[in-house]
Design an enzyme around this catalytic site. Sequence first.
Site, PDB file in Angstrom:
ATOM      1  N   TYR A 163       0.824  -1.207   0.000  1.00  0.00           N
ATOM      2  CA  TYR A 163       0.000   0.000   0.000  1.00  0.00           C
ATOM      3  C   TYR A 163       0.853   1.250   0.000  1.00  0.00           C
ATOM      4  CZ  TYR A 163      -3.762  -3.071   0.030  1.00  0.00           C
ATOM      5  OH  TYR A 163      -4.619  -4.041  -0.378  1.00  0.00           O
TER       6      TYR A 163
ATOM      7  N   ARG B 230       7.564 -20.410  -9.124  1.00  0.00           N
ATOM      8  CA  ARG B 230       8.266 -19.136  -9.262  1.00  0.00           C
ATOM      9  C   ARG B 230       9.669 -19.306  -8.703  1.00  0.00           C
ATOM     10  NH1 ARG B 230       6.368 -15.164  -4.342  1.00  0.00           N
ATOM     11  NH2 ARG B 230       7.914 -13.804  -5.310  1.00  0.00           N
TER      12      ARG B 230
END
Lengths: 62, 582
Positions: free
Chosen positions: B237, B447
């Site tokens: 954020y 990944r």
Amino acid sequence: MALEEPQQKRQLGHDEFDPVGTLALIGLYFLVLVAMWLFMYFVEFLGNDPTVVGSLVTGGVV
Amino acid sequence: MSTYVERFPAEAKVIRSAFYVSFVSLAIGALMGLLQTLHRTGVVEVFGEPGTYYTVLTTHGVFLVIAFTIWFLVGVFVWAVTTSLDRGVENLRLTWGWYGLMSFGTALAGIAILAGFVDDWPVVGDISADVLFTFYAPLQAHPMFYLGLAIFIVGTWIAGADWFRSWWVWKQENPGERIPLPTFMVLTTMLMWYIATLGVAVAVLAFLLPWSLGLLETVNPLLTRTLFWFFGHPVVYFWLMPAYMMWYLLLPKISGGRLFSDPLARVVFILFLILSVPTGIHHQYLDPGISEGFKFIAMTNTMFLLLPSLLTAFTVVASMEHGARQRGGEGRFGWLKALPWGNPTFTGMALAGLMFAAGGFSGMINAGMNINYLVHNSFWVPGHFHLTVGTAVALTFMAATYWFLPQLTGRKLFSRPLALVQVVLWFVGMTFMSNAMHRAGLLGIPRRTAEPWYDGFEFEAGVGSVGELNIQIALGGTLLTLSVAIFLVVVIGTALNGKSSEIGANAIPEPLSGPEDSPLVLDNLKLWTVIAIVLVVLAYTLPLASIIDRGGLLGPGGRAFPMSLDTLVVLAQLATEGALSR
Ligand code: HEM
Ligand SMILES: [Cu+2]
């Protein structure tokens, strides 16, 4: 060259502006989300590969 | 009305300098991105030794999500505070002071990472920091990496103090006035950042740094992981709130409209302040040693966190629609045609927002405790966050640059068509790369793997083939790198361009529904900070207590990887030899 180009044809105040287009777009997004969720069901449960849940359901056979 | 650089020449220099560090980081990170895509898809074998892949991946992660993003956003925050309070920074020395600290920290951490490309350095021996941007134990970096990180973060803290101070002085001179919206966004973001960085400060200063210095034998990996994610979710954020800020402040202006609602924007930033931190455990759904109940609480908080993003979607789209209708747009969908699609700042941000909407879907999958098992640590996850931080944030920042640079330099944007091509190319490249990464993840392709191929086993695709996915990923990655190259050309071209008198004013239009419509309590920053802290205490006390109770503060033991203490040993030897020979 200025990067902002208002080119306004009219002024809309708070009360004259009704964001129906926004409602339409967000409604569309919501439908896409629902469709994707439904699709996810197929990916998760009906795929061929063993996943965590899949292998439990099939007793680890697949 | 004047441009930013005319009104605040000294501050403009600070912002430009921050942006340039950001862009250099972007260039380095993007180059690594290209190498990764080509190598791990098997298109080009870039690395002879797979170990190098992790130096590359660490460089990619740290330079992009720590350096590129944060350096850009501190610049934006200086702009937002000075513009909206209409006053320069209080003390330019202090401002350059935090700039210097952040630079020093970046240099230390960056050098530690890049040094990993060489096996053995003369005199100092082996230096490396192949710990990826999550720097989990037992992966261990050279102390210089942790030190650099700590100094960098302290720099951001002082930057925040600088902005709070501006606001404080302004408040004394303007008693009873509402905090201007851009400043409000900066302050709430920084409050969130102060709370969030406590986790990483403790992890680094109390555990990882002493451990890499050899002062501590062992650390508790689960504890340091949990402290990392205490910071690792809200940092998301920290990237996103400045991007939202651009959407709230610049998009309406460029669309020819006004922000739909100031109160809604304030509510959104407060929700981020209070909900960003108590959710970090959602990155640890698969960590043994944290009980399901705590994970469930984190999931619930996460779902609440969707709310401010959905509110943002509404407010921002409504503001764009307002602009389009003022420009003569009609109809339920027809107004979209009246938007300024020829403007790279607009188009870049609008496409970034569109990609973010797609990222919202894969984020909901990640956030679900059960369905997360399907995608955890698979290629799906980088697929997801290249839509969010890799596009919603990165593309918004690049698009915003096309508006900022003329404001900050007084020079004309180098080439508008090229800029437009750049943002569209990013969108196209990312569509290929991210979509294929998501699909590859569903097949179980992992990944963070240099060569995801194994003897006697092949990934099977239900639709298409693994080869087709790899080609899409490599193609997408190449287009993205090309897009970064064009971006840099436009930036350098603009920096060298002639001065122009036709740059628009640095002004933000009044919102349709202004601050007078927002309840006063929204500006009570103390109240929201207290609530944020209470929520963090509720979400983290018990999990942390149980982790420490079970594993101990310093963990059950184990070996660090790699052993990067050589340097210190060598330095100590040199010091003693020097002392003896004297
Ligand atoms: C030129 C454009 C880019 C390309 C080609 C690219 C490619 C990649 C690839 C292939 C991976 C996965 C490697 C693996 O898991 O083995 C990756 C990971 C990552 N990328 Fe990018 N990327 C690009 C831009 C960005 C941007 C703009 C950001 C953020 C601002 C970003 C942030 C990350 C992060 C945080 C990781 C995870 C690193 C890790 O697992 O430790 N990337 N990238
Ligand atoms: Cu998260």
